[in-house]
Write a protein that holds these residues in place. Sequence first.
Motif, PDB file in Angstrom:
ATOM      1  N   ASN A 280     -16.810   8.878  -1.370  1.00  0.00           N
ATOM      2  CA  ASN A 280     -15.455   8.399  -1.134  1.00  0.00           C
ATOM      3  C   ASN A 280     -15.188   7.107  -1.894  1.00  0.00           C
ATOM      4  O   ASN A 280     -14.115   6.900  -2.458  1.00  0.00           O
ATOM      5  CB  ASN A 280     -15.236   8.151   0.371  1.00  0.00           C
ATOM      6  N   GLY A 281     -16.174   6.217  -1.898  1.00  0.00           N
ATOM      7  CA  GLY A 281     -16.024   4.936  -2.576  1.00  0.00           C
ATOM      8  C   GLY A 281     -15.798   5.096  -4.073  1.00  0.00           C
ATOM      9  O   GLY A 281     -14.972   4.401  -4.670  1.00  0.00           O
ATOM     10  N   GLN A 282     -16.550   6.013  -4.686  1.00  0.00           N
ATOM     11  CA  GLN A 282     -16.397   6.242  -6.129  1.00  0.00           C
ATOM     12  C   GLN A 282     -15.025   6.819  -6.454  1.00  0.00           C
ATOM     13  O   GLN A 282     -14.383   6.415  -7.426  1.00  0.00           O
ATOM     14  CB  GLN A 282     -17.501   7.191  -6.614  1.00  0.00           C
ATOM     15  N   ILE A 283     -14.577   7.770  -5.629  1.00  0.00           N
ATOM     16  CA  ILE A 283     -13.260   8.370  -5.859  1.00  0.00           C
ATOM     17  C   ILE A 283     -12.154   7.335  -5.672  1.00  0.00           C
ATOM     18  O   ILE A 283     -11.207   7.251  -6.467  1.00  0.00           O
ATOM     19  CB  ILE A 283     -13.043   9.571  -4.926  1.00  0.00           C
ATOM     20  N   PHE A 284     -12.291   6.506  -4.632  1.00  0.00           N
ATOM     21  CA  PHE A 284     -11.299   5.458  -4.378  1.00  0.00           C
ATOM     22  C   PHE A 284     -11.256   4.456  -5.525  1.00  0.00           C
ATOM     23  O   PHE A 284     -10.187   3.973  -5.904  1.00  0.00           O
ATOM     24  CB  PHE A 284     -11.608   4.731  -3.070  1.00  0.00           C
ATOM     25  N   ALA A 285     -12.426   4.128  -6.072  1.00  0.00           N
ATOM     26  CA  ALA A 285     -12.476   3.162  -7.175  1.00  0.00           C
ATOM     27  C   ALA A 285     -11.654   3.659  -8.358  1.00  0.00           C
ATOM     28  O   ALA A 285     -10.909   2.890  -8.986  1.00  0.00           O
ATOM     29  CB  ALA A 285     -13.924   2.917  -7.591  1.00  0.00           C
ATOM     30  N   GLU A 286     -11.778   4.960  -8.681  1.00  0.00           N
ATOM     31  CA  GLU A 286     -10.994   5.534  -9.785  1.00  0.00           C
ATOM     32  C   GLU A 286      -9.505   5.501  -9.470  1.00  0.00           C
ATOM     33  O   GLU A 286      -8.674   5.204 -10.346  1.00  0.00           O
ATOM     34  CB  GLU A 286     -11.444   6.973 -10.046  1.00  0.00           C
ATOM     35  N   MET A 287      -9.157   5.797  -8.226  1.00  0.00           N
ATOM     36  CA  MET A 287      -7.751   5.777  -7.827  1.00  0.00           C
ATOM     37  C   MET A 287      -7.174   4.374  -7.905  1.00  0.00           C
ATOM     38  O   MET A 287      -6.037   4.169  -8.369  1.00  0.00           O
ATOM     39  CB  MET A 287      -7.597   6.318  -6.403  1.00  0.00           C
ATOM     40  N   MET A 288      -7.949   3.377  -7.502  1.00  0.00           N
ATOM     41  CA  MET A 288      -7.469   1.996  -7.527  1.00  0.00           C
ATOM     42  C   MET A 288      -7.223   1.508  -8.948  1.00  0.00           C
ATOM     43  O   MET A 288      -6.296   0.732  -9.196  1.00  0.00           O
ATOM     44  CB  MET A 288      -8.464   1.085  -6.807  1.00  0.00           C
ATOM     45  N   VAL A 289      -8.059   1.972  -9.877  1.00  0.00           N
ATOM     46  CA  VAL A 289      -7.838   1.622 -11.284  1.00  0.00           C
ATOM     47  C   VAL A 289      -6.482   2.144 -11.737  1.00  0.00           C
ATOM     48  O   VAL A 289      -5.698   1.434 -12.391  1.00  0.00           O
ATOM     49  CB  VAL A 289      -8.956   2.193 -12.179  1.00  0.00           C
ATOM     50  N   ARG A 290      -6.171   3.405 -11.373  1.00  0.00           N
ATOM     51  CA  ARG A 290      -4.877   3.979 -11.755  1.00  0.00           C
ATOM     52  C   ARG A 290      -3.729   3.237 -11.091  1.00  0.00           C
ATOM     53  O   ARG A 290      -2.700   2.968 -11.707  1.00  0.00           O
ATOM     54  CB  ARG A 290      -4.825   5.465 -11.378  1.00  0.00           C
ATOM     55  N   TYR A 291      -3.896   2.864  -9.810  1.00  0.00           N
ATOM     56  CA  TYR A 291      -2.833   2.145  -9.097  1.00  0.00           C
ATOM     57  C   TYR A 291      -2.553   0.791  -9.762  1.00  0.00           C
ATOM     58  O   TYR A 291      -1.411   0.376  -9.917  1.00  0.00           O
ATOM     59  CB  TYR A 291      -3.243   1.921  -7.639  1.00  0.00           C
ATOM     60  N   ARG A 292      -3.642   0.109 -10.155  1.00  0.00           N
ATOM     61  CA  ARG A 292      -3.474  -1.204 -10.801  1.00  0.00           C
ATOM     62  C   ARG A 292      -2.770  -1.060 -12.143  1.00  0.00           C
ATOM     63  O   ARG A 292      -1.930  -1.882 -12.520  1.00  0.00           O
ATOM     64  CB  ARG A 292      -4.825  -1.890 -10.972  1.00  0.00           C
ATOM     65  N   GLN A 293      -3.140  -0.003 -12.874  1.00  0.00           N
ATOM     66  CA  GLN A 293      -2.501   0.249 -14.159  1.00  0.00           C
ATOM     67  C   GLN A 293      -1.003   0.515 -13.978  1.00  0.00           C
ATOM     68  O   GLN A 293      -0.167   0.033 -14.748  1.00  0.00           O
ATOM     69  CB  GLN A 293      -3.170   1.428 -14.875  1.00  0.00           C
TER      70      GLN A 293
END
Length: 225
Positions: free
Chosen positions: A207-220
């Motif tokens: 879950n943490g790895q998937i969330f990390a990728e999602m957060m990168v997209r949100y920040r972008q």
Amino acid sequence: MEDKYIPTIEGNLRKHMVLVPKVIEEASGIRIFGKLIKSLVFTTDIAIIRNCNADAVLAVYPFTPQPIISQALINASGLPVFCGVGGGTTTGKRVTNLAEDAEFLGAHGVVVNAPTPNETLEYLRRKIEIPIIVTVVSERTDIRKRVESGASIINVSGAAKTPEIVASIRKEFPELPIIATGGGNDESIRRTIEAGANAVTFTPPTNGQIFAEMMVRYRQQENVI
């Protein structure tokens, strides 16, 4: 022969899923109680299981097995579940009790650890009908004795040596059902299948790895606005 076209339907909310590597489709699969299983997701995370396209769940974890965990997984997953029942640290009658409980709850099979004594397998075989999956971590394991003692399926987890362990077992037992870890890429999965594995376990991202990728997209997205 050309692959048949498979119509695919996705919803907007369920489009984001954890997909098992497509190469696993090349495996023959193992038909258990009428269901063909080629891929098993190796996790106890219900959120991952409910959003993964694997055929089944390999629910083995590094703690003492607990019936309440098996019950939660079986009830919530919507997939066939193969429950870990110990055999290493958890031994003796407790293993049998856990296996019987898993069968009553609706598990498709039970998984025992590599150190499980053959005497325990013999006793388990007399007590339960569902498949007994025995984990193998070394080429030194006496597979014939495991099968004679009650193993229905062999689960090979030999890290980088998995393909050669699978090949060695397949040479001696042409029809023995084998599940094996596939490794981290298509090439290693294909080697495992070509060595003789009928089904492949897949370790999903956390879950943490998937969330990390999602957060990168949100920040972008925030930076674009």
